[in-house]
Design a protein around this motif. Structure first.
Motif, PDB file in Angstrom:
ATOM      1  N   PHE A 153      -2.506  10.615  12.405  1.00 50.61           N
ATOM      2  CA  PHE A 153      -1.603  11.234  13.411  1.00 50.61           C
ATOM      3  C   PHE A 153      -2.249  12.103  14.323  1.00 50.61           C
ATOM      4  N   TYR A 208       5.713   7.415  16.716  1.00 53.13           N
ATOM      5  CA  TYR A 208       6.979   7.752  15.845  1.00 53.13           C
ATOM      6  C   TYR A 208       7.659   9.102  16.315  1.00 53.13           C
ATOM      7  N   LEU A 227       4.022   1.873   8.797  1.00 51.26           N
ATOM      8  CA  LEU A 227       4.466   2.471   7.576  1.00 51.26           C
ATOM      9  C   LEU A 227       5.729   3.066   7.762  1.00 51.26           C
ATOM     10  N   ILE A 228       6.378   2.743   6.611  1.00 53.68           N
ATOM     11  CA  ILE A 228       7.926   3.228   6.204  1.00 53.68           C
ATOM     12  C   ILE A 228       7.722   4.271   5.590  1.00 53.68           C
ATOM     13  N   PHE A 229       8.530   5.524   6.217  1.00 55.26           N
ATOM     14  CA  PHE A 229       8.388   6.823   5.579  1.00 55.26           C
ATOM     15  C   PHE A 229       9.684   7.142   4.800  1.00 55.26           C
ATOM     16  N   ASN A 234      -3.582  -0.117   5.232  1.00 56.52           N
ATOM     17  CA  ASN A 234      -2.839   0.043   6.478  1.00 56.52           C
ATOM     18  C   ASN A 234      -2.953   1.555   6.915  1.00 56.52           C
ATOM     19  N   ILE A 253      -2.888   5.096   8.505  1.00 56.96           N
ATOM     20  CA  ILE A 253      -2.324   5.560   9.836  1.00 56.96           C
ATOM     21  C   ILE A 253      -2.699   6.898  10.037  1.00 56.96           C
ATOM     22  N   LEU A 308       0.530  15.078  10.670  1.00 59.96           N
ATOM     23  CA  LEU A 308       0.642  14.698   9.370  1.00 59.96           C
ATOM     24  C   LEU A 308      -0.800  14.540   8.889  1.00 59.96           C
ATOM     25  N   PHE A 351       5.396  13.785   2.543  1.00 59.31           N
ATOM     26  CA  PHE A 351       5.960  12.356   3.061  1.00 59.31           C
ATOM     27  C   PHE A 351       5.328  11.134   2.085  1.00 59.31           C
ATOM     28  N   LEU A 403      -3.320  12.868   5.936  1.00 60.58           N
ATOM     29  CA  LEU A 403      -3.208  12.079   4.679  1.00 60.58           C
ATOM     30  C   LEU A 403      -3.786  12.631   3.639  1.00 60.58           C
ATOM     31  N   TYR A 458       0.606   3.800  17.227  1.00 64.77           N
ATOM     32  CA  TYR A 458       1.929   3.672  17.066  1.00 64.77           C
ATOM     33  C   TYR A 458       2.671   5.095  17.839  1.00 64.77           C
ATOM     34  N   PHE A 485       1.266   5.761   0.314  1.00 67.69           N
ATOM     35  CA  PHE A 485       0.583   6.802   0.811  1.00 67.69           C
ATOM     36  C   PHE A 485       1.256   7.988   0.684  1.00 67.69           C
ATOM     37  N   LYS A 512      -4.056   7.832  -1.021  1.00 71.73           N
ATOM     38  CA  LYS A 512      -3.391   6.291  -0.808  1.00 71.73           C
ATOM     39  C   LYS A 512      -3.762   5.608  -1.804  1.00 71.73           C
ATOM     40  N   LEU A 556      -4.376   1.705  -2.679  1.00 65.94           N
ATOM     41  CA  LEU A 556      -4.758   0.341  -2.195  1.00 65.94           C
ATOM     42  C   LEU A 556      -4.526  -0.907  -3.164  1.00 65.94           C
ATOM     43  N   GLY A 581       0.646  -3.476  10.712  1.00 65.24           N
ATOM     44  CA  GLY A 581       0.350  -2.248   9.792  1.00 65.24           C
ATOM     45  C   GLY A 581       1.155  -1.096   9.878  1.00 65.24           C
ATOM     46  N   ARG A 593      -7.069  -0.774   9.519  1.00 71.87           N
ATOM     47  CA  ARG A 593      -7.030  -1.931   8.773  1.00 71.87           C
ATOM     48  C   ARG A 593      -7.942  -2.558   8.192  1.00 71.87           C
ATOM     49  N   SER A 610       3.776   0.439   3.004  1.00 73.88           N
ATOM     50  CA  SER A 610       3.417  -0.421   4.009  1.00 73.88           C
ATOM     51  C   SER A 610       3.064  -1.849   3.285  1.00 73.88           C
ATOM     52  N   GLY A 611       3.807  -2.999   3.697  1.00 71.03           N
ATOM     53  CA  GLY A 611       3.498  -4.216   2.871  1.00 71.03           C
ATOM     54  C   GLY A 611       2.281  -4.652   3.413  1.00 71.03           C
ATOM     55  N   ILE A 612       1.464  -5.396   2.443  1.00 73.61           N
ATOM     56  CA  ILE A 612       0.150  -5.531   2.652  1.00 73.61           C
ATOM     57  C   ILE A 612      -0.306  -6.279   3.809  1.00 73.61           C
ATOM     58  N   LEU A 646      10.084  10.237   9.515  1.00 73.21           N
ATOM     59  CA  LEU A 646       9.462   9.704  10.757  1.00 73.21           C
ATOM     60  C   LEU A 646       9.966   8.234  10.792  1.00 73.21           C
ATOM     61  N   TYR A 663       1.517  12.068   2.754  1.00 76.94           N
ATOM     62  CA  TYR A 663       0.828  12.968   3.581  1.00 76.94           C
ATOM     63  C   TYR A 663       1.563  14.298   3.410  1.00 76.94           C
ATOM     64  N   TYR A 693       0.956  -1.083   0.059  1.00 81.87           N
ATOM     65  CA  TYR A 693       0.085   0.035   0.202  1.00 81.87           C
ATOM     66  C   TYR A 693       1.087   1.274  -0.011  1.00 81.87           C
TER      67      TYR A 693
END
Lengths: 115, 115
Positions: free
Chosen positions: B106, B35, A103-105, B102, B104, A44, A90, A46, B33, A34, A49, A51, A101, B96, A94-96, B43, A36, A32
């Motif tokens: 903030f 961060y 998120l890597i930014f 997924n 998120i 942040l 940003f 959204l 979460y 995203f 996204k 999906l 769940g 989710r 995210s891996g499904i 983040l 932000y 997935y």
């Protein structure tokens, strides 16, 4: 594991010009994606996204992004920017099926819109 | 509005003292979460929770602990604050499912300065 690279740390642009903020990702599984936006001294928000389904995703404030699986990219675009679009943006992945769940930014892109 | 409240919003503390940041949510989300945001790093995930008393480490968990005794509250504790923990801390909740992926959302952030 996933990773995200935002290719520009700063993007200056004049008001009413088009803008593209670039994001590449790396993942061994389906993801997935995203975008932000963060205005000064705020959290942040959204923007949009991806999906599944259509690779062109529309978000708030006139922004859109295109998912390109072969290029592992998710670039953000707006055809005509306003002064109020000045903010930090940003990209996140995210891996499904990732546990939690998470998120890597990316490191962020500062968009500066000049009159 | 994702119904997330962080407290305190701003804090200055001395090196070596313990600090607890609180995150409160009103919408009964399972995933929460913490961060941290630092210039040039985007983040980074500290810890996350997938239910009451169920927590796990993120990528920058050293020097931090968390607790979740109720669904609505997720606490982040700096056991002995150091200057490298001066940062902006964001709490987030996760949605989710097939319509959310997924996603998120903030909170507004907690600015922590360790002197």
């Amino acid at each position: 594991a996933q990773s995200v690279t935002q290719l520009d740390s700063q993007v200056p642009v004049f008001e009413e010009a088009p803008v593209e903020l670039r994001c590449n990702y790396s993942s061994s599984v389906s993801v997935y994606l995203f975008w932000y936006v963060q205005y000064p001294n705020q959290g942040l928000q959204l923007l949009l996204k991806y999906l599944s389904g259509s690779t062109l995703v529309k978000g708030i404030n006139g922004f859109e992004a295109e998912f390109n699986k072969s290029k592992t990219s998710f670039h953000l675009r707006k055809p005509s920017v306003h002064i109020s679009d000045t903010a930090e943006y940003f990209c996140a992945v995210s891996g499904i099926n990732n546990q939690g769940g998470k998120l890597i930014f990316g490191q962020g892109t500062e968009l500066s819109v000049k009159p | 509005d994702a119904g997330i409240t962080q407290s305190p919003r701003h804090k200055v503390t001395e090196t070596g003292t313990p600090v607890t940041l609180r995150c409160h949510q009103t919408e009964n989300h399972r995933y929460m979460y913490w961060y941290r945001q630092d210039p040039g790093h985007g983040l980074r995930l500290i810890h996350y929770s997938y239910g009451v008393k169920d927590t796990d480490k993120g990528e920058v968990s050293d020097g931090y602990s968390v607790s979740r005794s109720k669904t609505e509250d997720f606490l982040l504790t700096l056991e002995s604050a150091t200057s490298s923990q001066t940062s902006v801390y964001f709490c987030a909740i996760g949605q989710r499912g097939p319509d959310s992926g997924n996603t998120i959302y903030f909170g507004e952030g907690s600015w922590l300065t360790v002197v």
